[in-house]
Scaffold this active site. Sequence first.
Site, PDB file in Angstrom:
ATOM      1  N   GLN A  27      11.956 -16.482   4.152  1.00 42.37           N
ATOM      2  CA  GLN A  27      12.753 -17.386   5.204  1.00 42.37           C
ATOM      3  C   GLN A  27      13.164 -18.473   4.539  1.00 42.37           C
ATOM      4  O   GLN A  27      13.074 -19.156   3.440  1.00 42.37           O
ATOM      5  CB  GLN A  27      11.439 -18.069   5.933  1.00 42.37           C
ATOM      6  CG  GLN A  27      10.642 -17.071   6.836  1.00 42.37           C
ATOM      7  CD  GLN A  27       9.272 -18.426   7.212  1.00 42.37           C
ATOM      8  OE1 GLN A  27       8.799 -19.512   6.871  1.00 42.37           O
ATOM      9  NE2 GLN A  27       8.764 -18.140   9.075  1.00 42.37           N
ATOM     10  N   ASP A  42      13.699 -21.288   5.099  1.00 42.78           N
ATOM     11  CA  ASP A  42      12.896 -22.015   5.637  1.00 42.78           C
ATOM     12  C   ASP A  42      13.467 -23.795   4.905  1.00 42.78           C
ATOM     13  O   ASP A  42      13.501 -23.949   3.502  1.00 42.78           O
ATOM     14  CB  ASP A  42      11.488 -22.597   5.023  1.00 42.78           C
ATOM     15  CG  ASP A  42       9.952 -22.441   5.585  1.00 42.78           C
ATOM     16  OD1 ASP A  42      11.412 -22.611   6.858  1.00 42.78           O
ATOM     17  OD2 ASP A  42       9.119 -22.344   6.101  1.00 42.78           O
ATOM     18  N   ARG A  58       2.324 -11.749   6.185  1.00 40.19           N
ATOM     19  CA  ARG A  58       1.917 -12.219   7.596  1.00 40.19           C
ATOM     20  C   ARG A  58       1.045 -10.959   8.094  1.00 40.19           C
ATOM     21  O   ARG A  58       1.828  -9.934   6.877  1.00 40.19           O
ATOM     22  CB  ARG A  58       2.417 -12.460   9.019  1.00 40.19           C
ATOM     23  CG  ARG A  58       3.538 -13.782   8.322  1.00 40.19           C
ATOM     24  CD  ARG A  58       2.573 -15.145   8.935  1.00 40.19           C
ATOM     25  NE  ARG A  58       2.995 -16.519   8.753  1.00 40.19           N
ATOM     26  CZ  ARG A  58       4.649 -17.140  10.009  1.00 40.19           C
ATOM     27  NH1 ARG A  58       4.437 -16.322  10.698  1.00 40.19           N
ATOM     28  NH2 ARG A  58       5.511 -17.734   9.116  1.00 40.19           N
ATOM     29  N   HIS A 107      10.892 -28.841  11.183  1.00 41.70           N
ATOM     30  CA  HIS A 107      11.140 -27.356  10.442  1.00 41.70           C
ATOM     31  C   HIS A 107      12.611 -26.657  10.884  1.00 41.70           C
ATOM     32  O   HIS A 107      12.665 -26.619  12.474  1.00 41.70           O
ATOM     33  CB  HIS A 107       9.741 -26.643  11.431  1.00 41.70           C
ATOM     34  CG  HIS A 107       8.473 -27.221  10.866  1.00 41.70           C
ATOM     35  ND1 HIS A 107       8.193 -26.612  10.448  1.00 41.70           N
ATOM     36  CD2 HIS A 107       7.852 -27.946  10.975  1.00 41.70           C
ATOM     37  CE1 HIS A 107       6.475 -27.195  10.216  1.00 41.70           C
ATOM     38  NE2 HIS A 107       7.016 -28.526  11.648  1.00 41.70           N
ATOM     39  N   CYS A 127       5.372 -24.743   5.371  1.00 43.64           N
ATOM     40  CA  CYS A 127       5.614 -25.845   5.947  1.00 43.64           C
ATOM     41  C   CYS A 127       4.342 -26.810   4.818  1.00 43.64           C
ATOM     42  O   CYS A 127       4.723 -27.805   4.759  1.00 43.64           O
ATOM     43  CB  CYS A 127       5.540 -26.213   6.943  1.00 43.64           C
ATOM     44  SG  CYS A 127       4.051 -24.933   8.164  1.00 43.64           S
ATOM     45  N   HIS A 183      12.293 -28.081   5.723  1.00 42.27           N
ATOM     46  CA  HIS A 183      12.005 -29.117   6.469  1.00 42.27           C
ATOM     47  C   HIS A 183      12.069 -30.484   6.087  1.00 42.27           C
ATOM     48  O   HIS A 183      12.747 -31.336   4.900  1.00 42.27           O
ATOM     49  CB  HIS A 183      10.392 -29.453   6.373  1.00 42.27           C
ATOM     50  CG  HIS A 183       9.178 -27.555   6.243  1.00 42.27           C
ATOM     51  ND1 HIS A 183       9.402 -26.801   5.374  1.00 42.27           N
ATOM     52  CD2 HIS A 183       9.125 -27.626   7.463  1.00 42.27           C
ATOM     53  CE1 HIS A 183       8.749 -25.780   5.887  1.00 42.27           C
ATOM     54  NE2 HIS A 183       8.677 -26.112   7.473  1.00 42.27           N
ATOM     55  N   LYS A 225       9.786 -26.175  20.533  1.00 42.59           N
ATOM     56  CA  LYS A 225      10.762 -25.998  19.387  1.00 42.59           C
ATOM     57  C   LYS A 225      11.637 -25.431  20.469  1.00 42.59           C
ATOM     58  O   LYS A 225      11.690 -24.812  21.959  1.00 42.59           O
ATOM     59  CB  LYS A 225      10.119 -24.747  18.417  1.00 42.59           C
ATOM     60  CG  LYS A 225       9.861 -24.011  19.028  1.00 42.59           C
ATOM     61  CD  LYS A 225       9.002 -22.259  17.967  1.00 42.59           C
ATOM     62  CE  LYS A 225       8.880 -21.186  19.162  1.00 42.59           C
ATOM     63  NZ  LYS A 225       8.587 -20.268  18.412  1.00 42.59           N
TER      64      LYS A 225
END
Length: 650
Positions: A391, A393, A373, A524, A344, A395, A478
């Site tokens: 991910q 992902d 991570r 997100h 992000c 946005h 979320k």
Amino acid sequence: MYNNDPNQMITIVVDTIPQQFPKGITGLQIAHQIDLPFIQSVLALQVNGVTYDLMRAIEVDATIRFLTWDDQEGKQLFWHSSAYLLASALTILYPDIKLGIGSAIDQGFYYDVDIGIHASDGLNIEAIEKKILALASRKEPFIRQTLAKQEAVDFFANQKNAYKLELVEGLEEHTITFYQQGNFIDVCRGPHLPHTGFIKAVRILNMGGAYWLGNEKNKQLTRIYGITFPEKKALTTFLTLREEAKKRNHQKIGKALGLFTFSEKVGLGLPLWLPKGALLCDTLVQFLKKEQTKRGYQPVITPHIGHKALYITSGHYDKYKEDCFQPICTAESDETYLLKPMNCPHHCEIYNSEPRSYKDLPLRLAEFGTVYRYELHGALHGLTRTRSFTQDDAHIFCCPDQVREEFAAVIDLVLYVFGIFHFTNYTACLSFRDQNSDAYIGRSADWDLAEQAIQEVTQEKGLQTICAMGEAAFYGPKVDFIVQDALGRKWQLGTVQLDYQLPMRFGLSYIGADGQKHTPVMIHRAPFGSLERFIAILIEQTGGNFPLWLAPEQVALLSLSDKHNVYAMDVHQMLLERGVRSVLDLRNETIGKKVRDTTLRKVPYILVVGDKEMMDKTLSVRKRGVPTNIPVNDFIEQVCAEILTMEASL
């Protein structure tokens, strides 16, 4: 006893209905006063999102929810109490062992113990199970009490338990919470069951090693895993499903199908995708990319590293620096980088790369971005818990008046993905802030708007929801989608997050219709969650029997002997030219062995060619079952049409 002074009343909301009760009343007393119909099965209650013992006093205005075994929070409390009961049983059977710590986990509980002199002979699992059930049958209450910190230190010093002593000395509180069950007393925050009698079935599942407090420099203790249930038949069902889960284990199937591997030389928790696994990943990625394009998403690509300042600006470094790999320092004194822990902040900078107008919004930026991570060794597990993962992902940057429509559209996408993969049993978990915590950034008014929007959109969609107070991301509330698989296990997959904070931290803006600068809102979202975890769950859901459009190997051609190889190769080439994922088996093996090997690889179509097939220009076709004989061209048209039909329905 609660306070009977009528002037000291508090408002407690039960099932959306506010009611007046005396300050200091307990959950059990409320249950009796309102004549709760399922009172016999109540394990605890939530007070403003925090789980309380039934006998704990409520001192402030609150919204409460009674918890039973059917609630996940109820199960966690049940297993937390079971870990406590395991510790009690161990101290009776083995008085010289030293207790470490125990906790509930996703399914069951564990306790870490230093078994000392019993290491050579081991522990008697059957005796431990019997002792737990014997203690449970006494229906002894779990009694909450507090001690001054020094009293707690003295208590464990007298017990000569260095592990508990270290824990207590490390606590910042002036008073320490203990629980007593029978003659057993231990430090514990709780909460617990009303009494031990709720536990009717137990099984010690396995034992392993665990470093004290997860630190590899500390002594390795024995970790005892177990599970309990409120009825015996539930344990029987669990054990049956557990055996089936072993057969469907994604690591076992992934190895058999040649999908992925791990290498200690590469690094723990870093999956290596083999050719078939890479095909599987790419097929999933292309499926979602195609759908995202239809829905107005634009692709972006960002680096695998980012300047430390980027994550300081976003707030991630302050909140999650312990979950990041160590910073990468360059020869330049002011250059420090991190392996990208999330996408992000990078997307915020893409938004900021040029001026934006309200006419440009919503702007939907999507990336299959690999992030990193740091997970402890003991937490790593196949593809479900890794140190690098990709991910799906995206946005969405939008105007405030576009938030509900965009959030609803993301939920539609998540549910579309679930439908394609037959995940039909799911719950939307609304993760909101704990208003008494300082763990969240931003203005309270923005949080109120975000939480209200999420609640209203999920209600409009008719989703089955639960609320998890205190589980929001630090920048916004979320919705996490919890999916139940074919074996009844629950997994978190898709997530949608509403964020008013990062756009402000990055100074994002757009020119509104009024000609003034405004701050966009950021959504997100990740329908898969992570590609690795999604594939692991998909493997276990299907047992590796992927649908034809997704299977890495769609067709396998097996020759009866060397003289049939050329014909098999010709058919193989015809299939490849039509886009069918075909593989050849020309080994000098019996056809029985070839069929068995291909069946174990779970290839949807197995084609056998011999004299008859070569002469008649046909194929002996097995579609995960009884063989039939089909002309070559007819089969190619049939399989291509089947794949196209499946892909068209996606």
